[in-house]
Design an enzyme around this catalytic site. Structure first.
Site, PDB file in Angstrom:
ATOM      1  N   GLY A 119      -2.627   0.948   2.777  1.00  0.00           N
ATOM      2  CA  GLY A 119      -3.955   0.943   2.503  1.00  0.00           C
ATOM      3  C   GLY A 119      -4.439   0.099   3.587  1.00  0.00           C
ATOM      4  O   GLY A 119      -4.185  -0.056   4.829  1.00  0.00           O
ATOM      5  N   SER A 120      -5.776  -0.463   3.106  1.00  0.00           N
ATOM      6  CA  SER A 120      -6.528  -1.122   4.070  1.00  0.00           C
ATOM      7  C   SER A 120      -5.616  -2.502   4.598  1.00  0.00           C
ATOM      8  O   SER A 120      -6.246  -2.975   5.653  1.00  0.00           O
ATOM      9  CB  SER A 120      -7.878  -1.585   3.563  1.00  0.00           C
ATOM     10  OG  SER A 120      -8.496  -0.644   3.101  1.00  0.00           O
ATOM     11  N   THR A 121      -4.724  -2.944   4.255  1.00  0.00           N
ATOM     12  CA  THR A 121      -3.943  -4.015   4.803  1.00  0.00           C
ATOM     13  C   THR A 121      -3.686  -3.570   6.142  1.00  0.00           C
ATOM     14  O   THR A 121      -3.387  -4.425   7.119  1.00  0.00           O
ATOM     15  CB  THR A 121      -2.874  -4.355   3.974  1.00  0.00           C
ATOM     16  OG1 THR A 121      -2.089  -3.379   3.684  1.00  0.00           O
ATOM     17  CG2 THR A 121      -3.172  -5.230   2.657  1.00  0.00           C
TER      18      THR A 121
END
Lengths: 482, 473
Positions: free
Chosen positions: A218-220
């Site tokens: 995801g956004s990591t």
């Protein structure tokens, strides 16, 4: 008749000679081949019943061999706090072989490693049992306990805590876990019953989730994107970037939008730092399409993506960023940590730790010291640079942006008296409605002592997002010395 | 002395041997057996319990009793045979005891000790009560009938039991018994009796066909019938080991009686042909051959009825190496039937090649002593019986040990005196009693003159060559 009796006796002599010849062949000439035959379980039995070195954490054994009452096996392997350590120790089972550190450190623990040669010679003469070497881990028992408490029962979750400057793993735990002792029983029938119980609960005792599972990050993954953007020189943390509400994907009818509408859609353009803190999607997808796949892949690989050779000494499942050329539309989705991009908890922790350590990624390591039976140090792995991933300048810029994530962005529940730098992530899993909830970060931001990564896999957004920042804070506050 | 055999000696006293050799060997035998029993217990972390002292006491008492019986009734009998058998029996007991101690634990050693006592007592009774073994040859067809009944017993309802696919057991209520073991003895007596009486007819009254001389069908008839009965029953019992043993006994005794190697070769050709047919006809025979040839195929090892047992035995032997792991220090229990069919592998593992070779040598010396009695016996029946029983023991050893060592396919046969199981012990101790009697009669000083007939009991008439052969000993 005596003649025939004599001749018959000659045949008897011949028969016995054949038997003694065959016995000599089996017991002397072919003995080594037979001993090492793959179907020969005798060596395993011998080792299994023998003493074996302990695995220590904070000076206390988490795994040890204790004398056993059973007369066919002299020792029994005992695991302490198995729920905390089952993933990393793995099991040592007669029926199912070895996994985890029991497997990776087998040479030391069983005393068969080359460095223990002299010790073995000595034991041959003294007649003592070979107790094997003991292995002290880098795990900090307190950190391990706190980290484990961040994983609620019933969830599929992993946590990794490491020391950025050295790569030492301070904690690594996961759920679901199992009682390692159930597989270490001497009785193979009992072991197979227990194995069925364990796998029946949906637990795989063969894998350590923090190093084996590679959910979508995801956004990591925007940590990687942001680094690529800063490295290109076309972006800076304070530079303005446009934030479209919808980004049409080339050659498709699909669009990319920002996460569940929200704050990003209220601004037409914003500073990169703000965009990063709010984790807006469209600017990163646009930037990735501008920079190209190779620029992103290059950064990802410097942190360890696509490297299947990492061992700590547990083997680490390679995290994945596409190496073959993918369409722009796919790239735009991939850089949001979706589609084909995959990362282990350990991998994302290496990214955070690398940024924390002025851009230098240290090779993760779990073994502190290996000591022989007489306590002399046989091996003491030294910190080792994995890669000079980014420049200190970019690392500083990233740290500032990650601090903003906690101060005013998506990780606000992690605000603490200790300056924490972090990045959250939520990856949709297909159309299941379930998500992987991530957070990775480090603290204190000005003098990083720990990098922490948490991932809750296949959970509801409302559940996972509640846990990440809160638990990051909890772990940091427990582990960082103030 | 009041018995009839020794009546000759009362008239002209002959110095009887004191059997000192036997006493010394006998003590050694008990020490070896009990020592092994003790060491295996210690190896398995046991303390010396009552069981050990009971075993030592019983074995010693049996040895002394047997020695006394031999002194009184068969003072001229071979002095090596009883101690040799006792050594093997003691070692077998030790290994059975050692395997008993493997958790969850069994208690076969006590049972085996009981059977040992019973077998030795029956063996002593044979020596004590059979005044003259030569009388046995009168009942030729009784022995054939007895053999047939013994072989058919397992098929009778209620008492017949099938174990591991072989219907060779009868349930006696107190335990199972393998009558086929005793049939080995009765068949040998029948063959010896028939062949000693009809030897000349078989040899001379035949017709020549090219270089080969064939006996008349009516002279071989009873033998063929006996053989067919044995084979037929065994085919239905699916006991390949016993079939090989009985056929081997049959061939050996015909050869011993006739010295016609050509018949043996013909017989082997017939077996070869029969074997090829059996392989193609019976899947279990084919599976066994396949498991022998490709024993180390992983698929074969884990196949049902595969080579797991023999391969595990070989692993055990290999782990024993030259000197073995020591009693109680190995893992012979990993092999199926470690205390019966595979007991030789258990010894090879824990005593090493050195120990295994010693055991094989003891067997070899025992067989040699028994066959030597065949050389020295004065009557054809005794000669044939002793030499035949010696050959039978050698064949049995070759089949079972050869099977364990993968020289030939593994078939289920017991290791004489060692393997757990009462029937085998009983049959083999009965053989010991019988050969000791033959040995006594053979070695007894023979008086010249008319007294020959007193001990000959009519045997001399059927075998004209006897007086000449009596001289060679």
């Amino acid at each position: 008749m005596n003649e025939s009796i004599r001749y018959a006796w000659y045949a008897v002599v011949a028969a016995f000679l054949v038997l003694i010849g065959a016995a000599s062949y089996i017991q002397v000439v072919a003995a080594d081949d037979l001993r090492t035959h793959e179907a020969n379980s005798r060596e395993l039995y011998k080792q299994f019943g023998g003493p074996r070195g302990p695995i220590l954490v904070g000076g206390e054994p988490i795994v040890e061999s204790v004398p056993s009452d059973s007369s066919s096996f002299d020792y029994q392997r005992v695991y302490h706090d198995p729920e905390l350590y089952s993933g990393i120790t793995g099991f040592y089972s007669l029926a199912y072989g070895q996994t985890g550190l029991e497997q990776r450190l087998n040479g030391w623990l069983s005393g068969t490693a080359d460095d223990l040669f002299i010790e073995r010679i000595r034991q041959t003469f003294t007649g003592a049992d070979n107790p094997g070497a003991s292995v002290e881990l880098t795990i900090d028992p307190e950190a391990q306990r706190v980290a484990y408490s961040a994983l609620p029962e019933g969830m599929k979750a992993s946590v990794v805590v490491s020391e950025p400057a050295t790569g030492r793993i301070l904690a690594m735990a996961s759920r679901p876990n199992y009682d390692t002792n159930l597989l270490a029983v001497h009785s193979t029938t009992q072991a197979s019953e227990n194995m069925e119980k364990i796998t029946g609960k949906g637990v795989s005792p063969y894998q350590n989730p923090p190093t084996y599972n590679i959910p979508q990050p995801g956004s990591t993954f925007k940590l990687i994107d942001a680094i690529a953007m800063l490295e290109s020189g076309e972006y800076s943390p304070t530079g303005q970037v446009s934030v479209p509400n919808e980004l049409p994907l080339p050659q498709t009818n699909n669009t990319i939008s920002n996460f569940r509408g929200g704050i990003c859609d209220r601004r037409g353009s914003a500073e990169l730092s703000w965009i990063f803190a709010q984790s807006c999607n469209t600017p990163f997808s646009q930037a990735a399409m501008d920079l190209g796949q190779d620029a992103i892949r290059d950064v990802a690989e410097r942190f360890g993506f696509n490297d299947s050779s990492i061992t700590i000494p547990l083997s680490v499942n390679a995290s994945h960023f596409p190496t073959e050329e993918i369409p722009q539309a796919t790239l735009a989705q991939s850089v949001l940590g979706q589609v084909d991009v995959r990362a282990s908890a350990l991998q994302m922790n290496m990214v955070a730790a690398g940024i924390a350590n002025d851009g230098t990624v240290m090779h993760p390591q779990m073994v502190d010291t290996v000591r022989g039976p007489d306590l002399n140090v046989l091996e003491e792995p030294q910190p080792e640079v994995y890669s000079e991933a980014i420049t200190p300048e970019i690392a500083d810029q990233m740290t500032e942006m990650m601090l903003e994530v906690v101060q005013s962005g998506t990780a606000m529940p992690a605000r603490s008296s200790i300056p924490i730098a972090a990045k959250t992530g939520t990856a949709d899993i297909g159309t299941t409605g379930k998500v992987n909830s991530w957070i990775t970060g480090f603290a204190p931001a000005d003098d990083p002592q720990v990098a922490v990564t948490l991932v809750y896999e296949e959970t509801d957004y409302s559940v996972g997002s509640q846990l990440t920042a809160k638990n990051l804070k909890k772990i940091v506050e427990a582990v960082v010395e103030q | 002395m009041t018995n009839t055999i020794d009546s000759v000696e009362t008239e002209q006293p002959v110095k009887k041997p004191l059997r000192i050799t036997e006493i010394l060997l006998m003590v050694m035998a008990v020490v070896i057996g009990s020592g092994a029993y003790m060491l295996s217990g210690l190896g398995m972390d046991q303390t010396l319990d009552a069981q050990y002292w009971i075993q030592l006491g019983v074995m010693f008492a049996l040895a002394i009793a047997f020695h006394i019986v031999l002194r009184l009734r068969a003072p001229f009998a071979d002095q090596y045979i009883m101690p040799l058998a006792l050594t093997l029996n003691g070692l077998g007991l030790a290994m059975i005891h050692r395997l008993d101690l493997v958790p969850p634990g069994t208690n076969l050693a006590n049972n085996q000790l009981l059977w040992t006592a019973l077998s030795i007592i029956i063996s002593m009774a044979i020596v004590w009560f059979i005044i003259d073994y030569r009388h046995m040859r009168r009942f030729t067809y009784v022995w054939l009938l007895a053999s047939a009944i013994l072989l058919i017993l397992p098929f009778l309802p209620f008492i017949g039991v099938e174990i591991y696919g072989a219907r060779i057991w009868v349930n006696l209520g107190i335990g199972s018994f393998q009558p086929g073991e005793v049939a080995k003895l009765t068949l040998a007596i029948f063959f010896a009796s028939y062949l000693s009486a009809n030897r000349d007819l078989i040899l001379l009254a035949g017709r020549k066909l090219g270089p080969l001389a064939f006996p008349r069908v009516q002279d071989l008839g009873p033998l063929v019938v006996a053989w067919l009965v044995a084979m037929g029953v065994l085919v239905f019992q699916r006991d390949l080991g016993s079939a090989v043993l009985f056929f081997g006994l049959f061939m050996a005794m015909i050869y011993l009686a006739t010295s016609r190697l050509s018949w043996i070769i013909l017989g082997l050709v017939a077996v070869g042909a029969g074997g090829v047919i059996a392989v193609n006809l019976f899947p279990h025979v084919e599976a066994r051959i396949d498991g022998w040839l490709n024993a180390f195929d992983m698929d074969m090892i884990y196949a049902e009825h595969g080579s797991h047992q023999v391969v595990q035995g070989l692993f055990g032997l290999a782990s024993g190496g030259l000197f073995g792991s020591g009693l109680g220090e190995g893992r012979p229990d990993l092999v199926f039937a470690a205390n019966s069919d595979m007991i030789i592998a258990s010894f090879g593992e824990e005593l090493g090649l050195v120990g295994l070779a010693a055991i094989l040598l003891i067997f070899f010396i025992l067989v040699t002593r028994i066959m030597r009695i065949g050389l020295s016996a004065r009557d054809a029946f005794g000669k044939l019986l002793a030499a035949g029983l010696g050959c039978a023991m050698a064949i049995q050893m070759f089949v079972v040990v050869g099977g364990v060592l993968r020289v030939i396919p593994l078939t289920g046969l017991t290791t004489p005196f060692m393997a757990a199981g009462g029937s085998s012990l009983l049959a083999n101790w009965m053989i010991i009693g019988l050969v000791l009697l033959i040995s006594h009669t053979a070695n007894r000083p023979m008086l010249a003159g008319p007294m020959v007939n007193a001990s000959g009991a009519g045997g001399g008439a059927a075998v004209p060559g006897q007086p000449l052969e009596a001289g060679e000993r």
